[in-house]
Design a protein around this motif. Structure first.
Motif, mmCIF file in Angstrom:
data_model
loop_
_atom_site.group_PDB
_atom_site.id
_atom_site.type_symbol
_atom_site.label_atom_id
_atom_site.label_comp_id
_atom_site.label_asym_id
_atom_site.label_seq_id
_atom_site.Cartn_x
_atom_site.Cartn_y
_atom_site.Cartn_z
ATOM 1 N N PHE A 16 5.283 6.173 -1.472
ATOM 2 C CA PHE A 16 5.208 7.204 -0.293
ATOM 3 C C PHE A 16 6.720 6.957 0.029
ATOM 4 O O PHE A 16 7.573 7.879 0.935
ATOM 5 N N PHE A 17 7.244 6.133 -0.671
ATOM 6 C CA PHE A 17 9.069 6.248 -0.602
ATOM 7 C C PHE A 17 9.332 7.011 -1.734
ATOM 8 O O PHE A 17 11.093 7.105 -2.018
ATOM 9 N N GLY A 18 9.102 7.272 -2.463
ATOM 10 C CA GLY A 18 9.468 8.250 -3.021
ATOM 11 C C GLY A 18 10.647 8.065 -4.739
ATOM 12 O O GLY A 18 11.211 8.651 -4.595
ATOM 13 N N VAL A 19 10.090 7.255 -5.135
ATOM 14 C CA VAL A 19 11.171 6.180 -5.327
ATOM 15 C C VAL A 19 10.363 5.984 -6.934
ATOM 16 O O VAL A 19 11.277 5.822 -7.760
ATOM 17 N N GLU A 59 1.017 -1.463 -0.144
ATOM 18 C CA GLU A 59 -0.429 -0.333 -0.216
ATOM 19 C C GLU A 59 1.202 1.334 0.071
ATOM 20 O O GLU A 59 0.535 1.763 -0.575
ATOM 21 N N LEU A 60 1.456 1.206 0.577
ATOM 22 C CA LEU A 60 2.701 2.375 1.158
ATOM 23 C C LEU A 60 3.575 2.275 -0.208
ATOM 24 O O LEU A 60 3.491 4.006 -1.191
ATOM 25 N N ASN A 70 19.544 2.448 -10.165
ATOM 26 C CA ASN A 70 20.454 1.905 -10.300
ATOM 27 C C ASN A 70 21.368 2.842 -9.717
ATOM 28 O O ASN A 70 22.853 3.419 -9.618
ATOM 29 N N THR A 71 21.189 3.913 -9.684
ATOM 30 C CA THR A 71 21.854 5.241 -9.460
ATOM 31 C C THR A 71 21.504 6.155 -8.190
ATOM 32 O O THR A 71 22.213 6.372 -7.279
ATOM 33 N N PHE A 72 21.025 4.783 -7.076
ATOM 34 C CA PHE A 72 20.754 4.970 -5.512
ATOM 35 C C PHE A 72 22.149 4.554 -4.536
ATOM 36 O O PHE A 72 22.464 3.820 -5.238
ATOM 37 N N SER A 73 22.206 4.834 -3.730
ATOM 38 C CA SER A 73 23.391 4.550 -2.903
ATOM 39 C C SER A 73 23.342 2.982 -2.862
ATOM 40 O O SER A 73 22.380 2.804 -2.316
ATOM 41 N N ARG A 100 19.300 0.969 -2.075
ATOM 42 C CA ARG A 100 18.918 0.314 -2.789
ATOM 43 C C ARG A 100 19.073 -0.677 -1.929
ATOM 44 O O ARG A 100 17.467 -1.784 -2.114
ATOM 45 N N ILE A 101 19.887 -1.330 -1.016
ATOM 46 C CA ILE A 101 19.149 -2.367 0.471
ATOM 47 C C ILE A 101 17.196 -1.561 1.012
ATOM 48 O O ILE A 101 16.798 -3.114 1.178
ATOM 49 N N ASN A 102 17.863 -0.836 1.751
ATOM 50 C CA ASN A 102 16.323 -0.116 1.839
ATOM 51 C C ASN A 102 15.613 -0.695 1.359
ATOM 52 O O ASN A 102 14.235 -0.883 1.194
#
Length: 133
Positions: free
Chosen positions: A115-118, A109-110, A124-127, A131-133
């Motif tokens: 909610f996470f803004g992705v 749902e989130l 692939n551009t994330f740290s 990415r793990i999170n």
């Protein structure tokens, strides 16, 4: 959402008389030292999201030691937080298998609400830790 019911659920799962607060905050949290679980007053969240938040924060109440992370890990705090969140959620799902649906449905749902803004982002551009999170 019935705040009293969610507060009672948190105390029952934690098997202690936690202080449960419902405040205008951006996310749920748990103060391991003061034993205070804070739930956000969100208009858009379903009961399943609140069950997931309660399950997650009670996981901290049951399984997160009250010690300074810098004493046990020589890495950035964000890394410790992400790994600890995954660890306590796994332990909660083992202890309370019925929470599996709450975690899956709540995160779905989130994510659907971005909610996470992705949404639309190239992960692939994330740290590495994001990415793990």
């Amino acid at each position: 959402m019935n705040q009293e019911i969610k507060g009672n659920l948190a105390r029952l799962l934690a098997t202690e008389n936690l202080i449960v607060e419902h405040l205008k905050v951006s996310t749920a949290s748990f103060d391991v030292d003061r034993r205070v679980l804070t739930l956000p007053n969100w208009d858009r969240a379903s009961s399943i999201v609140y069950d997931m938040l309660v399950g997650h924060e009670v996981g901290h109440a049951l399984f997160t030691p009250n010690e300074d992370w810098r004493d046990i890990a020589d890495c950035p705090k964000d890394y410790v937080n992400v790994i600890e969140d995954a660890r306590i959620e796994k332990l909660m799902k083992r202890k309370y298998p019925g929470l599996r649906k709450s975690f899956a449905g709540g995160y779905r749902e989130l994510n659907d609400q971005d909610f996470f803004g992705v949404d639309g982002e190239d992960l692939n551009t994330f740290s590495l830790i994001d990415r793990i999170n």
